[in-house]
Write an enzyme that holds these catalytic residues in place. Structure first.
Site: not given
Length: 494
Positions: A137, A167, A239-241, A296-297
């Protein structure tokens, strides 16, 4: 005379204890001093490998909104709209948004700048390039990406690969010899252990915060499709992401990703992706350009005590199969809705998020076994894992649901099917939900399709009403479908 001797004795004892008390105080201060030096050592070791990531994209200028916010309108957010929504949520529904489908506003183009964090990664085969890890992100959808190191060096970066489901993203720069953070052993990380987060909150480069591991194995939070978070109270802010979460040995144990907050800022709960998951996905992105997951479904849901009773089970351990996809590996192996999975590859299962992660980690083509309960009997099922198709997402099930329940249903005629844009056939459709009813409290919505009541198919409103009226103990077990996703729901009334 006795009093004089007693007072002398007390004074003598006090004189002897005073140095011990002062020594204890000195030892306490020294202990704190050593702890501070340990954190300082981590900062010196790790900071050269942490980068400030700046991103830029072109976006249309939005119309001015009458609802003011501290950061100005949606085009002026200092960290970008994606950051704002991730940390603050949709608290300002009338505020202009970037890239919102169907809501683009005409106007001139302008540059939008965002910021995040990342760290140099020791990839399996780094070649001549340097690979940097961050959150998807942070970099997704941007036209320009640059990274800045502690010593002031800046580089343009390009995206090597992204995995929105977890992510995680890998970006690369044309440089070599840059220091990579050593990879820690996540399996040895303990709750209560000191950890350090380093990143660029609010653009403040190379900020260090300290806390402990509050919990491990946090799943089903709804942040990503595949979750296994470390929870920490080390301060994490916008901002730490993408920045590293490291132990006192300066080894990265996680990637800071999100926070739980009612205000948008730090409230003592942050989440990091475990480094074992980050490393596995990053290596696939670098070597293959994509992430391959097992498939697997099936749709699964937790086996609650109410559901266990409804299925006449003596235990609520395991997870419940709510839906089996046609032509999937699960269907070919004979798995059916209502099966209860007790263990996977010999290991007990009870958490749906953990189970999803374990299936995803299996290589396509491999054989796996389940122990299941069906109609009160235990059996073993062998399944050949397939590759997760690109268009398959880990769905999040939603609950849906006579007068007793607070809903009105109709048979699905051709006319009703056209009205609700669904396929005619099996089940009944919910057309009304009474305010304050048990159905409403269970999350039932207009347009949901009820397929079964107490394990028996219902294909008309009359069949549904009769099945509900004949239910014992003022309780029904429903199999409900919503947007092609099914799950079992227990509803009760008095």
């Amino acid at each position: 005379m006795m009093i004089r001797y007693r007072n002398f004795f007390i004074i003598a004892i006090a004189a002897l204890l005073m140095p011990l008390e002062l020594q204890a105080q000195d030892n306490g201060v020294e202990s704190l001093r050593q702890t501070g030096k340990a954190f300082a050592a981590v900062a010196r070791k790790v900071s050269p490998s942490v980068v400030l990531i700046q991103v830029e994209r072109e976006a249309e200028a939005a119309q001015v909104s009458p609802f003011g916010i501290p950061f100005g309108d949606g085009q002026q957010l200092p960290f970008g709209d994606d950051f704002f929504k991730r940390f603050f949520g949709d608290r300002f529904p009338d505020m202009p948004r970037f890239n919102e489908p169907g809501k683009k506003q005409p106007g001139r183009q302008r540059s939008v700048v965002g910021q995040g964090s990342g760290f140099v990664f020791a990839a399996a085969k780094p070649g001549k390039k340097t690979y940097i890890l961050t959150n998807n992100h942070v970099v997704e959808g941007n036209d320009k990406i640059s990274v800045k190191f502690l010593d002031g060096r800046e580089f343009d970066a390009t995206i090597k690969g992204t995995d929105p489901k977890s992510d995680i993203a890998v970006i690369e720069i044309d440089a070599s010899g840059l220091p990579a953070i050593p990879i820690g052993d996540y399996s040895q990380l303990e709750v209560g252990e000191w950890v350090v987060a380093i990143g660029n909150p609010f653009g403040l480069s190379h900020t260090l915060t300290v806390g402990v591991v509050s919990a491990k194995g946090r799943t089903s939070l709804g942040i990503n499709d595949y979750e296994d978070f470390i929870q920490t109270d080390a301060a994490i802010n916008p901002g730490n992401s993408g920045g590293p979460l490291v132990n006192l040995d300066g080894e990265v144990v996680g990637m800071n990703t999100a926070i739980f907050s009612r205000s948008g800022g730090y409230m003592g709960i942050g989440f990091a992706i475990p480094i074992n998951l980050v490393e596995r996905i990053a290596n696939q992105l670098i070597e293959k350009g994509e992430v391959v997951r097992g498939y697997l479904g099936i749709m699964i849901q937790p086996l609650t005590p109410d559901l266990a009773k409804s299925f006449d089970l003596s235990t609520d351990k395991g997870i419940l199969v709510a839906q089996v996809t046609k032509n999937s590996p699960a269907e070919k192996a004979g798995l059916k809705p209502g099966d209860v999975i007790l263990n996977f590859q010999g290991q007990p299962v009870s958490d749906t998020g953990e189970f999803r992660n374990r299936v995803a980690a299996e290589q396509p083509g491999s054989k796996v076994t389940f122990d299941i309960i069906r109609d009160g009997k235990q059996r073993t099922v062998s399944v050949s894992i397939d590759k997760l198709p690109d268009n398959k997402q880990a769905a999040q099930e939603e609950s849906q649901a006579s007068d007793k329940l607070g809903i009105t249903v109709q048979s699905i005629t051709a006319e009703v099917a056209r009205q609700f844009d669904i396929k005619p056939g099996k089940g009944v459709i919910v057309t009304e939900v009474a305010s304050g009813s048990v159905a409403m409290m269970a999350g039932i919505s207009r347009g949901s399709v009820i397929l079964e009541v107490n394990r028996k198919a219902v294909n008309s409103a009359a069949e549904f009403d009769q099945a509900v009226k004949s239910s014992a103990n003022s309780k029904v077990l429903l199999l409900v479908r919503d947007d092609d996703v099914s799950r079992y729901v227990v509803l009760s009334w008095r």
